[in-house]
Design a protein around this motif. Sequence first.
Motif, PDB file in Angstrom:
ATOM      1  N   PRO A 390      19.567  -3.517   8.498  1.00 45.31           N
ATOM      2  CA  PRO A 390      20.158  -4.831   8.758  1.00 45.31           C
ATOM      3  C   PRO A 390      21.677  -4.798   8.618  1.00 45.31           C
ATOM      4  CG  PRO A 390      19.314  -4.749   6.531  1.00 45.31           C
ATOM      5  CD  PRO A 390      18.927  -3.437   7.173  1.00 45.31           C
ATOM      6  N   GLU A 391      22.325  -5.743   9.247  1.00 42.52           N
ATOM      7  CA  GLU A 391      23.774  -5.897   9.078  1.00 42.52           C
ATOM      8  C   GLU A 391      24.021  -6.677   7.791  1.00 42.52           C
ATOM      9  OE1 GLU A 391      27.676  -7.743  11.406  1.00 42.52           O
ATOM     10  OE2 GLU A 391      25.700  -7.715  12.367  1.00 42.52           O
ATOM     11  N   GLN A 392      24.809  -6.080   6.916  1.00 43.11           N
ATOM     12  CA  GLN A 392      25.030  -6.688   5.612  1.00 43.11           C
ATOM     13  C   GLN A 392      25.931  -7.922   5.720  1.00 43.11           C
ATOM     14  OE1 GLN A 392      23.433  -5.964   2.971  1.00 43.11           O
ATOM     15  NE2 GLN A 392      22.438  -4.110   3.740  1.00 43.11           N
ATOM     16  N   PRO A 393      25.741  -8.904   4.817  1.00 35.11           N
ATOM     17  CA  PRO A 393      26.601 -10.100   4.834  1.00 35.11           C
ATOM     18  C   PRO A 393      28.071  -9.705   4.724  1.00 35.11           C
ATOM     19  CG  PRO A 393      24.751 -10.408   3.341  1.00 35.11           C
ATOM     20  CD  PRO A 393      24.723  -8.974   3.760  1.00 35.11           C
ATOM     21  N   ARG A 394      28.887 -10.424   5.440  1.00 39.45           N
ATOM     22  CA  ARG A 394      30.315 -10.112   5.484  1.00 39.45           C
ATOM     23  C   ARG A 394      30.952 -10.208   4.086  1.00 39.45           C
ATOM     24  NH1 ARG A 394      34.179  -9.547   9.204  1.00 39.45           N
ATOM     25  NH2 ARG A 394      36.302 -10.254   8.767  1.00 39.45           N
ATOM     26  N   ARG A 395      30.489 -11.181   3.289  1.00 40.21           N
ATOM     27  CA  ARG A 395      31.097 -11.368   1.976  1.00 40.21           C
ATOM     28  C   ARG A 395      30.856 -10.166   1.062  1.00 40.21           C
ATOM     29  NH1 ARG A 395      26.462 -14.494   2.011  1.00 40.21           N
ATOM     30  NH2 ARG A 395      24.987 -14.120   0.290  1.00 40.21           N
ATOM     31  N   THR A 396      29.681  -9.537   1.175  1.00 36.11           N
ATOM     32  CA  THR A 396      29.415  -8.371   0.329  1.00 36.11           C
ATOM     33  C   THR A 396      30.246  -7.178   0.772  1.00 36.11           C
ATOM     34  OG1 THR A 396      27.543  -7.683   1.702  1.00 36.11           O
ATOM     35  CG2 THR A 396      27.076  -9.155  -0.138  1.00 36.11           C
ATOM     36  N   ALA A 397      30.412  -7.012   2.092  1.00 37.70           N
ATOM     37  CA  ALA A 397      31.234  -5.900   2.584  1.00 37.70           C
ATOM     38  C   ALA A 397      32.692  -6.079   2.178  1.00 37.70           C
ATOM     39  CB  ALA A 397      31.110  -5.805   4.109  1.00 37.70           C
ATOM     40  N   LEU A 398      33.183  -7.332   2.236  1.00 34.41           N
ATOM     41  CA  LEU A 398      34.575  -7.588   1.875  1.00 34.41           C
ATOM     42  C   LEU A 398      34.810  -7.388   0.385  1.00 34.41           C
ATOM     43  CD1 LEU A 398      35.389 -10.741   4.056  1.00 34.41           C
ATOM     44  CD2 LEU A 398      36.156  -8.379   4.418  1.00 34.41           C
ATOM     45  N   LEU A 399      33.872  -7.865  -0.451  1.00 35.65           N
ATOM     46  CA  LEU A 399      34.051  -7.686  -1.886  1.00 35.65           C
ATOM     47  C   LEU A 399      33.963  -6.211  -2.262  1.00 35.65           C
ATOM     48  CD1 LEU A 399      34.473  -8.997  -4.646  1.00 35.65           C
ATOM     49  CD2 LEU A 399      31.992  -9.034  -4.919  1.00 35.65           C
ATOM     50  N   ALA A 400      33.058  -5.473  -1.613  1.00 35.11           N
ATOM     51  CA  ALA A 400      32.959  -4.045  -1.896  1.00 35.11           C
ATOM     52  C   ALA A 400      34.258  -3.330  -1.543  1.00 35.11           C
ATOM     53  CB  ALA A 400      31.788  -3.444  -1.117  1.00 35.11           C
TER      54      ALA A 400
END
Length: 550
Positions: A390-400
Amino acid sequence: MKVRSDILRIYQSLHTWTGICAGILLFIGFFGGALTMFKHPLERWVSAPSAVAGALAPQQVDTVVRDVLAAHPAAREEFTLHVLRHENNPAPVTWSAGHAGRDIDLDAMRWQGMLDAQGRLVAQEVRPSLFGELVDMLHRTGGIPGTLGDEYLGVYLMGVAGVLYFLALVSGVILLLPTLVKDFFALRKGKNRKRFWLDAHNVIGIASLPFHIVISLTVIVFAFHDQFYGSLQQVVYGEKKMWMRPAGTPGPGDVAKLAPASELLRRAQLEAPGFEVTDMLFMDLESPRPLVRVGIANEDYVVRGAVSGYLLMDPYNGEVLNTSMLPTKSDTWSSIVAPFFSLHFGSYGGDWIRWAYFAFGLSGAFLFYSGNLLWVEKRRKNQLRDQAPPEQPRRTALLAAATVGICLGSVAGVAGALLAAKWLHASAGNLNAALMTSYYLVFLACVAWAFWRGAARAAPELLALCALAGFAIPATSLLARLLPSLGMWAHGSMGALGVDLAALALALLLAWAARLAARRARSGPVDSVWAAPAAAVALPGPAQPLERRA
């Protein structure tokens, strides 16, 4: 101990969001704070070689002070007599024009005065290294530029982070209460990497809880001390001034009538037996309230300063004006306040405590870093059987990406500034400005790299960069010894050697972490934010099979 599930959910939410809001800023604060435990050895490592004046006889101490005051009127406002001297502070007397403010002046120059072989005054203007002050500013502000009134904006933001930090500590303890005894020392390895990270996060948090409580509370006090003191002034003191310089006999204004510096030193030693005098700061010698503040150190006592306690004296007649900051003779108020300063600064117990605070500081940084990783992992979308990742939520990618870029960027930035102190020494017109520029260039480049490459690709790359920078620190010292033509230097004192050895140890740890991060990006779960195409992860070590587990 049982806690109702609805209460646990409330505290879990509180712990999560307070930690996320403050975690990245606190990582920088704790990493910088760990380094400030060895602020003076760091300054000694970066300071260019200069002949350190040997111990002066009492008559020589009086001569150099008298000659400085006669030849340089600016020293009458403020000068320091250094009783203990090292590579970063080789002269017995230093001074500058005017008083220093809270902010760092990268252009500041300072005079040094010493006696030559014939006993004549030799004075020169130098630009002292401010690397230790830059690290301390990073610790206090998180590297956030700008001011608000007379204080750095970052100091206030760090104070707000301290409030959130305390709430996160309390809520985290409540969350662990039901399973505290069973899971305290559990570090469960296996396929569930999230479980391992959570166990490590909990163990470090509980084991260092007293330290974190002290730091969180003192951060709040230090950040908002002006507001606290202003409230005390209005509520408790009213029209009476809260802080007043001790009222002694007004000085005659003639510096030729100062008590001999050697006599002031002798009286200070008699007033504080068992303590070592480190320095004597002479202030406002031609004003109605002249003062000399004597720094005294004894590792067996808690003190008000980062290293020493203080004794206030009249520089004209040698009268002791105030002993409230002398541990053995302090008043009730100072006895209450001093432990807060000392517990925050780690200024007691000697090198053992400094190393313990250094370890606690680094483990605290890990606490915030791992907290953000756990938030990201908990909110990822899991891959369903026989379906595409799945495509991960944008907020989790940005925080990572922000966690990796900002946290590791601060580590690489400090190492880059430390290296610049020697590599740019000969070419930089203003080395302090070059150090500041080096930090922010490396830091911003790492942040940009993390957002461009993504957290999975950037994590092993930035960890490897931090490791290389760490290895470069002792390598620079080795090159300076082998190739003196490079114009660099390598001090042989234990303090300077300790910087090289500590950098080497941290570099090995970071290299190991880079290898683990690269392996996870290659062969970890494909539905994780930390998964990356194998072709994009080329370090460190030999290529591995492109196997993934769902």
